[in-house]
Each structure stands twice: as structure tokens, then as C-alpha cells.
Design an enzyme around this catalytic site. Structure first.
Site, PDB file in Angstrom:
ATOM      1  N   ARG A 194       6.243 -45.580 -82.283  1.00 53.67           N
ATOM      2  CA  ARG A 194       4.927 -45.015 -81.908  1.00 53.67           C
ATOM      3  C   ARG A 194       4.182 -44.528 -83.142  1.00 53.67           C
ATOM      4  NH1 ARG A 194       8.076 -43.904 -77.440  1.00 53.67           N
ATOM      5  NH2 ARG A 194       9.327 -42.584 -78.770  1.00 53.67           N
ATOM      6  N   GLY A 207       8.549 -37.212 -91.562  1.00 51.82           N
ATOM      7  CA  GLY A 207       8.093 -36.628 -90.298  1.00 51.82           C
ATOM      8  C   GLY A 207       9.214 -36.567 -89.280  1.00 51.82           C
ATOM      9  N   THR A 208      10.336 -37.237 -89.577  1.00 50.45           N
ATOM     10  CA  THR A 208      11.487 -37.281 -88.663  1.00 50.45           C
ATOM     11  C   THR A 208      11.908 -35.871 -88.260  1.00 50.45           C
ATOM     12  OG1 THR A 208      12.251 -39.202 -89.892  1.00 50.45           O
ATOM     13  CG2 THR A 208      13.868 -38.139 -88.448  1.00 50.45           C
ATOM     14  N   HIS A 266       6.311 -32.432 -74.365  1.00 53.37           N
ATOM     15  CA  HIS A 266       6.185 -33.747 -75.008  1.00 53.37           C
ATOM     16  C   HIS A 266       6.416 -34.859 -73.998  1.00 53.37           C
ATOM     17  CE1 HIS A 266       6.603 -31.592 -78.874  1.00 53.37           C
ATOM     18  NE2 HIS A 266       5.983 -32.635 -79.373  1.00 53.37           N
ATOM     19  N   LYS A 281      10.818 -38.597 -75.856  1.00 54.59           N
ATOM     20  CA  LYS A 281      11.289 -37.757 -76.978  1.00 54.59           C
ATOM     21  C   LYS A 281      12.789 -37.471 -76.844  1.00 54.59           C
ATOM     22  CE  LYS A 281      10.091 -33.783 -79.796  1.00 54.59           C
ATOM     23  NZ  LYS A 281      10.231 -34.560 -81.046  1.00 54.59           N
TER      24      LYS A 281
HETATM   25  P1  NAD Z   1      10.002 -44.113 -82.051  1.00 56.99           P
HETATM   26  O1  NAD Z   1      11.338 -44.153 -81.413  1.00 56.99           O
HETATM   27  O2  NAD Z   1       8.825 -44.735 -81.334  1.00 56.99           O
HETATM   28  O3  NAD Z   1      10.073 -44.778 -83.517  1.00 56.99           O
HETATM   29  C1  NAD Z   1      11.140 -44.645 -84.413  1.00 56.99           C
HETATM   30  C2  NAD Z   1      11.279 -45.969 -85.139  1.00 56.99           C
HETATM   31  O4  NAD Z   1      12.218 -45.829 -86.220  1.00 56.99           O
HETATM   32  C3  NAD Z   1      11.802 -47.090 -84.225  1.00 56.99           C
HETATM   33  O5  NAD Z   1      10.940 -48.219 -84.330  1.00 56.99           O
HETATM   34  C4  NAD Z   1      13.184 -47.385 -84.811  1.00 56.99           C
HETATM   35  O6  NAD Z   1      13.590 -48.750 -84.636  1.00 56.99           O
HETATM   36  C5  NAD Z   1      12.954 -47.036 -86.274  1.00 56.99           C
HETATM   37  N1  NAD Z   1      14.211 -46.882 -87.036  1.00 56.99           N
HETATM   38  C6  NAD Z   1      15.388 -46.348 -86.631  1.00 56.99           C
HETATM   39  N2  NAD Z   1      16.318 -46.468 -87.597  1.00 56.99           N
HETATM   40  C7  NAD Z   1      15.711 -47.067 -88.650  1.00 56.99           C
HETATM   41  C8  NAD Z   1      16.140 -47.467 -89.944  1.00 56.99           C
HETATM   42  N3  NAD Z   1      17.416 -47.275 -90.345  1.00 56.99           N
HETATM   43  N4  NAD Z   1      15.250 -48.072 -90.771  1.00 56.99           N
HETATM   44  C9  NAD Z   1      13.972 -48.267 -90.378  1.00 56.99           C
HETATM   45  N5  NAD Z   1      13.498 -47.932 -89.140  1.00 56.99           N
HETATM   46  C10 NAD Z   1      14.364 -47.341 -88.294  1.00 56.99           C
HETATM   47  O7  NAD Z   1       9.691 -42.594 -82.342  1.00 56.99           O
HETATM   48  P2  NAD Z   1       8.312 -41.875 -82.731  1.00 56.99           P
HETATM   49  O8  NAD Z   1       7.689 -41.262 -81.523  1.00 56.99           O
HETATM   50  O9  NAD Z   1       7.490 -42.772 -83.595  1.00 56.99           O
HETATM   51  O10 NAD Z   1       8.867 -40.651 -83.606  1.00 56.99           O
HETATM   52  C11 NAD Z   1       9.693 -40.863 -84.749  1.00 56.99           C
HETATM   53  C12 NAD Z   1      10.114 -39.519 -85.319  1.00 56.99           C
HETATM   54  O11 NAD Z   1       8.966 -38.808 -85.782  1.00 56.99           O
HETATM   55  C13 NAD Z   1      10.788 -38.585 -84.286  1.00 56.99           C
HETATM   56  O12 NAD Z   1      11.781 -37.835 -84.948  1.00 56.99           O
HETATM   57  C14 NAD Z   1       9.631 -37.682 -83.833  1.00 56.99           C
HETATM   58  O13 NAD Z   1      10.054 -36.448 -83.320  1.00 56.99           O
HETATM   59  C15 NAD Z   1       8.914 -37.522 -85.151  1.00 56.99           C
HETATM   60  N6  NAD Z   1       7.501 -37.117 -85.060  1.00 56.99           N
HETATM   61  C16 NAD Z   1       7.088 -36.220 -86.004  1.00 56.99           C
HETATM   62  C17 NAD Z   1       5.757 -35.822 -86.056  1.00 56.99           C
HETATM   63  C18 NAD Z   1       5.309 -34.934 -87.182  1.00 56.99           C
HETATM   64  O14 NAD Z   1       4.096 -34.602 -87.269  1.00 56.99           O
HETATM   65  N7  NAD Z   1       6.223 -34.531 -88.068  1.00 56.99           N
HETATM   66  C19 NAD Z   1       4.843 -36.319 -85.117  1.00 56.99           C
HETATM   67  C20 NAD Z   1       5.298 -37.239 -84.156  1.00 56.99           C
HETATM   68  C21 NAD Z   1       6.634 -37.637 -84.153  1.00 56.99           C
END
Ligand code: NAD
Length: 271
Positions: free
Chosen positions: A15, A101-102, A158, A162
Site C-alpha cells: 500500500r 516507516g516500518t 486502522h 494492519k
Molecule cells: P503492505 O503489507 O501493503 O506492504 C508491505 C510490502 O513490503 C509488501 O509488498 C511486502 O511484499 C514487502 N516486503 C516484505 N518483505 C520484503 C523484503 N524482504 N524486501 C522487499 N519488500 C518486502 O503494508 P503497508 O500498509 O504498505 O505498510 C508497510 C509498513 O509501513 C507497516 O509496518 C506499516 O505499519 C508501516 N506504515 C508506516 C507509516 C509511517 O508513516 N511510518 C504509514 C503507513 C504504514
């Protein structure tokens, strides 16, 4: 003419990953040099624009970070804790800024980023939006002004995909409230109420979690006293907000010495 900073987006199909790719392409201050996905993902080897269902963008999706990272000045990483730790080592080798951001990382996992931070700037924030980072500062101030007659509760909501709870942002707010009070969050955190819990412990900081539908992210810090309540609240309605903050962090980090930073540093809100 100096070249624009090269950016790699990790978690390309996610996302946030897709939002970040669109944001980098729209920016005239940086260029996309590649994207990363986990090994075995069907986007690997494709042009990232084509994988997203549009026109080719001239940047490929890799499962091995080494090649694109050699051409990058920053990697923006919204993936998963293990992936982020592995990527920190490559970003350190490449001397590229690592924008993380993770969320959902344990203290032990966060500590594993330390060696990399000796070689490159790391900006890590559970929430990259300006509004939430202001909310963090306000929470700290209000908590410092009020005593334990006010019960502090952090309430977050959320979307149903999530995977971690409470959210990284809720924990940031809890940390800010604890810092304002001069206590350690680990000692006062109350994050799992179910059944006969007994009365609320004075001084605890409570967390409540809502998961449903497509809620982008909502956070409330409640200071509940006798006869009055103060509520600080932030509602995110568009993920572009987080991408905007992440891009700002990637540019900000370009001339910074190695070390660990957060969005308060980037936004100049640190006190
Ligand atoms: P998501 O599940 O849609 O996307 C995560 C992506 O990472 C997936 O496409 C997955 O295949 C990929 N991935 C996993 N392992 C990987 C690797 N070894 N190498 C490359 N890619 C890999 O999740 P999301 O909603 O996009 O959120 C991702 C993270 O960001 C979550 O931890 C979420 O809580 C966090 N987040 C943080 C903020 C912020 O402002 N800090 C905002 C939104 C989301």
C-alpha cells in the site's frame, strides 16, 4: 548540473510502496533508480510501472538490494521488521540514507539498526506526517502540565489489514506522554484489558485498538480527569501524507552525518 538524488523504494507492491513510487515520480527533486520486493514476489524482474499496471518507468523491481542500492542516495522502506534490518546493512554499505516507516519492530530489532547508523543516516518514525509529529509534541506538553489525577489513554484505529498493535504512532504518543510525565512507558503501559481487570492503576497509560475497513489512521490522546477531559486527535484520510513526509526525510538526510534521526529532527520540531 548535479544529478538528483537516486531513490530506491522497498516494499514496491505494498500500500505504501505504490504510493511512494507515484510520489517519487511526481517529484522534481529526486529520481527513482529501482524498487525492491521480497524474493519470489511476481513483480521481481519487471519494470515497476508495468507491474503497477501502467506505463514503463525505466526502473526495475529487484529482490537483491545490492544492485539498485549501489546507484542510490536513499532507500525509503515501508516493509516489515526483518526486511528493514537486512536492508539497513546494505544501506550502510552503500552509504545511502535509510528512511524507515516500518512499524512493529521490537526494542531488540531497533537495536540491530545501530551498527548501520554508524555509516549512514537513518530516519525512523512510526508516523511520517507533520500533523502527528505536532501531536507528539503537544501530548508531551499536556502530559507535563497535568498530574496523575488525569488518566492518559491512547486510542487508535486502522484498516483491517494492519498486522501490529498498538500502532507505531500510538506507541510514539504513549512514549511522548510518558516522557512528559517523567516516567518509563514500559513501567506504566496497559495495552491488554480483557475480563476482570480490576480498577485502573493510577499513572498507567492505557491503549485501545480499533481495526476495521479502510481506515487510514486515527489517533486520539485522552486526558481524563474528574469533571473534565482533554482530547488531542489526529485523523489521516490519505496515505499520500506519509509518502510526502518520507520524501521530505530522504531529501533532508542527504547532507546529514551518520546517526539515528526521527521526523521531529526532519521537521525541526525537536526540543
Ligand atoms: P503492505 O503489507 O501493503 O506492504 C508491505 C510490502 O513490503 C509488501 O509488498 C511486502 O511484499 C514487502 N516486503 C516484505 N518483505 C520484503 C523484503 N524482504 N524486501 C522487499 N519488500 C518486502 O503494508 P503497508 O500498509 O504498505 O505498510 C508497510 C509498513 O509501513 C507497516 O509496518 C506499516 O505499519 C508501516 N506504515 C508506516 C507509516 C509511517 O508513516 N511510518 C504509514 C503507513 C504504514
Amino acid at each position: 548540473m548535479t544529478e538528483l538524488p537516486g531513490i530506491v523504494i522497498a516494499g514496491a507492491s505494498g500500500r505504501m510502496g505504490q504510493m511512494l513510487i507515484r510520489s517519487v515520480m511526481e517529484s522534481d527533486k529526486m529520481r527513482l533508480v529501482g524498487a525492491l520486493e521480497r524474493p519470489g514476489h511476481d513483480w521481481v524482474g519487471q519494470d515497476v510501472g508495468v507491474a503497477m499496471g501502467g506505463a514503463a518507468l525505466g526502473a526495475q523491481v529487484f529482490d537483491d538490494p545490492l544492485e539498485p542500492m549501489a546507484r542510490a542516495q536513499a532507500v525509503i522502506d515501508f516493509t516489515a521488521p526483518e526486511a528493514t534490518i537486512a536492508l539497513s546493512k546494505i544501506a550502510a554499505q552503500a552509504r545511502a540514507a535509510h528512511i524507515i516507516g516500518t512499524t512493529g519492530m521490537t526494542d531488540e530489532q531497533i537495536a540491530q539498526l545501530e551498527p548501520a547508523a554508524r555509516h549512514c543516516p537513518i530516519v525512523r518514525a512510526g508516523n511520517m506526517s507533520l500533523g502527528v509529529n505536532l501531536l507528539v509534541q503537544l501530548t508531551k506538553q499536556v502530559a507535563a502540565a497535568l498530574d496523575e489525577d488525569f488518566d492518559i489513554e491512547v486510542i487508535e484505529a486502522h484498516h483491517h489489514h494492519k498486522v501490529d498493535a498498538p500502532s507505531g504512532t500510538a506507541l510514539m504518543l504513549g512514549e511522548a506522554a510518558a516522557a512528559g510525565r517523567g516516567v518509563d512507558l514500559a513501567q506504566v503501559r496497559d495495552a491488554a484489558r480483557d475480563g476482570i481487570t480490576g480498577a485502573r492503576t493510577r499513572g498507567d497509560i492505557g491503549f485501545s485498538v480499533v481495526r476495521g475497513g479502510d481506515i487510514v489512521g486515527e489517533h486520539e490522546v485522552l486526558f481524563a480527569g474528574a469533571g473534565e477531559r482533554i482530547v488531542l486527535r489526529h485523523m489521516a484520510t490519505d496515505r499520500a501524507l506519509f509518502a510526502k513526509g518520507a520524501l521530505r526525510a530522504a531529501l533532508w538526510a542527504q547532507d546529514k552525518v551518520p546517526g539515528e534521526y526521527d521526523m521531529l529532527d526532519v521537521l525541526g520540531l525537536k526540543r
